[in-house]
Scaffold this motif. Structure first.
Motif, short mmCIF file in Angstrom:
data_model
loop_
_atom_site.label_atom_id
_atom_site.label_comp_id
_atom_site.label_asym_id
_atom_site.label_seq_id
_atom_site.Cartn_x
_atom_site.Cartn_y
_atom_site.Cartn_z
N GLY A 1 1.37 -1.00 -0.37
CA GLY A 1 -0.12 0.19 -0.30
C GLY A 1 1.02 1.08 -0.25
N ASN A 2 1.02 2.27 0.95
CA ASN A 2 1.43 3.09 1.40
C ASN A 2 2.68 2.92 1.97
N THR A 3 3.15 1.85 2.86
CA THR A 3 3.58 1.27 3.33
C THR A 3 5.16 1.31 2.58
N SER A 4 6.25 1.76 2.95
CA SER A 4 7.43 1.68 1.81
C SER A 4 8.61 1.85 2.58
N SER B 1 12.28 12.83 6.96
CA SER B 1 11.39 13.85 7.96
C SER B 1 9.82 13.51 8.72
N GLN B 2 9.48 13.56 6.54
CA GLN B 2 8.22 12.86 6.88
C GLN B 2 7.53 11.91 7.64
N HIS B 3 8.51 10.68 8.11
CA HIS B 3 7.89 9.70 8.81
C HIS B 3 8.44 10.44 9.95
N SER B 4 9.74 11.16 10.44
CA SER B 4 9.99 11.62 12.11
C SER B 4 9.22 12.75 11.99
N GLN B 5 8.37 13.46 11.80
CA GLN B 5 7.90 14.70 11.79
C GLN B 5 6.47 13.87 12.87
N LYS B 6 5.96 12.71 12.19
CA LYS B 6 4.66 12.47 12.81
C LYS B 6 5.05 11.50 14.33
N LEU B 7 5.74 11.59 14.61
CA LEU B 7 6.16 11.14 16.26
C LEU B 7 7.38 11.88 16.89
N LEU C 1 10.57 4.78 4.10
CA LEU C 1 10.08 6.21 3.72
C LEU C 1 9.11 6.33 4.13
N ARG C 2 7.59 5.58 4.21
CA ARG C 2 6.09 6.17 4.21
C ARG C 2 5.91 5.11 5.60
N ASN C 3 5.40 5.60 6.37
CA ASN C 3 4.99 4.34 7.35
C ASN C 3 3.32 4.79 7.35
N ASP C 4 2.58 3.20 6.50
CA ASP C 4 0.76 3.64 6.33
C ASP C 4 0.36 2.23 6.99
N GLY C 5 1.35 1.84 7.83
CA GLY C 5 0.45 0.83 8.55
C GLY C 5 0.90 -0.50 8.66
N SER C 6 1.39 -1.42 9.36
CA SER C 6 2.23 -2.94 9.28
C SER C 6 3.49 -2.41 9.06
N ASP D 1 -2.89 -7.00 7.04
CA ASP D 1 -2.27 -5.83 6.67
C ASP D 1 -3.15 -4.26 6.95
N PRO D 2 -3.08 -4.13 8.47
CA PRO D 2 -3.61 -3.15 9.11
C PRO D 2 -2.78 -2.21 8.54
N SER D 3 -3.92 -0.77 8.10
CA SER D 3 -3.21 0.62 7.99
C SER D 3 -3.54 1.50 9.20
#
Length: 230
Positions: free
Chosen positions: A36-39, A71-77, A118-123, A169-171
């Motif tokens: 999905g969008n997790t990379s 940075s996109q992933h880090s900024q959310k945590l 690169l991106r976390n959209d779950g799982s 596979d939850p988002s």
């Protein structure tokens, strides 16, 4: 019970899995994987002689793991969340490698894995572990089995009050509202039979699945997807 989710999947349906093994040229093996969008991207170096003798084990391979984030992933945590996530990821990547690699074939050598989110959209954890598995499969390292990981979560049903449903596979949105989630890693050998290797769970687990082979079948499907792309 099957019902449509926010991304129109049924409860037992995983997102599209896409892999690439030519992402990084400077390492010994690499793999990128998108679910999905997790990379994520994993770079594998070695086995090779370590620069420092303190990293040597006389009878087996030493495994070192680092995790980097964009940075996109880090900024959310928060920093505390990032530290806890990194600790869990490094722990389970190291466990996976030390279990599936024939470590005693590589005494005094070092294997280093760099995990890039690169991106976390779950799982996320299962995606990282599968990227590590692919990088190992594409290396010259001797493996005793192929590890494949999956994530499931339990959520309150919107259709029936008090009922709990299990989703594959939850988002990230689903993980944020789920009652419990669990990452399972299965080991696959040449006979395609799966055996549970390890798991990482949070929340109340009694409703995880009424079907004891639900997770195994899910892992088998991911195993087929991965092997068919090589």
């Amino acid at each position: 019970m099957l019902s449509n989710r926010a991304d129109f999947r049924t409860n037992n349906q995983s997102r599209l899995l896409v892999t690439d093994t030519s992402t990084i040229k400077e390492c010994d093996s690499s793999a990128s994987i998108s679910v999905g969008n997790t990379s994520v991207v994993v770079a594998l170096y070695g086995p090779s002689t370590p620069k420092y003798s303190r990293l040597e084990q006389h009878d087996k391979l030493t495994v070192e793991v680092d995790m980097v984030r964009d940075s996109q992933h880090s900024q959310k945590l928060s920093m505390d969340q990032l530290h806890r996530q990194e600790k869990v990821v490094c722990k389970y990547v190291s466990m996976l490698v030390q279990n599936c690699v024939l470590v005693h074939e590589y005494p005094r050598l070092l294997m280093y894995l760099r995990v890039s989110v690169l991106r976390n959209d779950g799982s996320l954890l299962s995606t990282i572990l599968n990227a590590c598995s692919i990088a190992l499969m594409c290396s010259n390292v001797k493996l005793s089995f192929v590890p494949i990981s999956i994530t499931i979560a339990t959520m309150s049903s919107e259709e029936s009050s008090g009922d709990v449903i299990v989703v594959a596979d939850p988002s990230l949105e689903e993980e944020n509202i789920c009652e419990a989630s669990c990452m399972y890693t299965y080991k696959f050998s040449s006979d395609d039979n799966a055996g549970l290797l390890m798991c990482n769970c949070s929340g109340e687990l009694e409703h995880m699945s009424d079907d004891p082979r639900f997770c195994e079948r899910m892992a088998s499907a991911v195993y087929r997807d991965v092997t068919e792309q090589f």
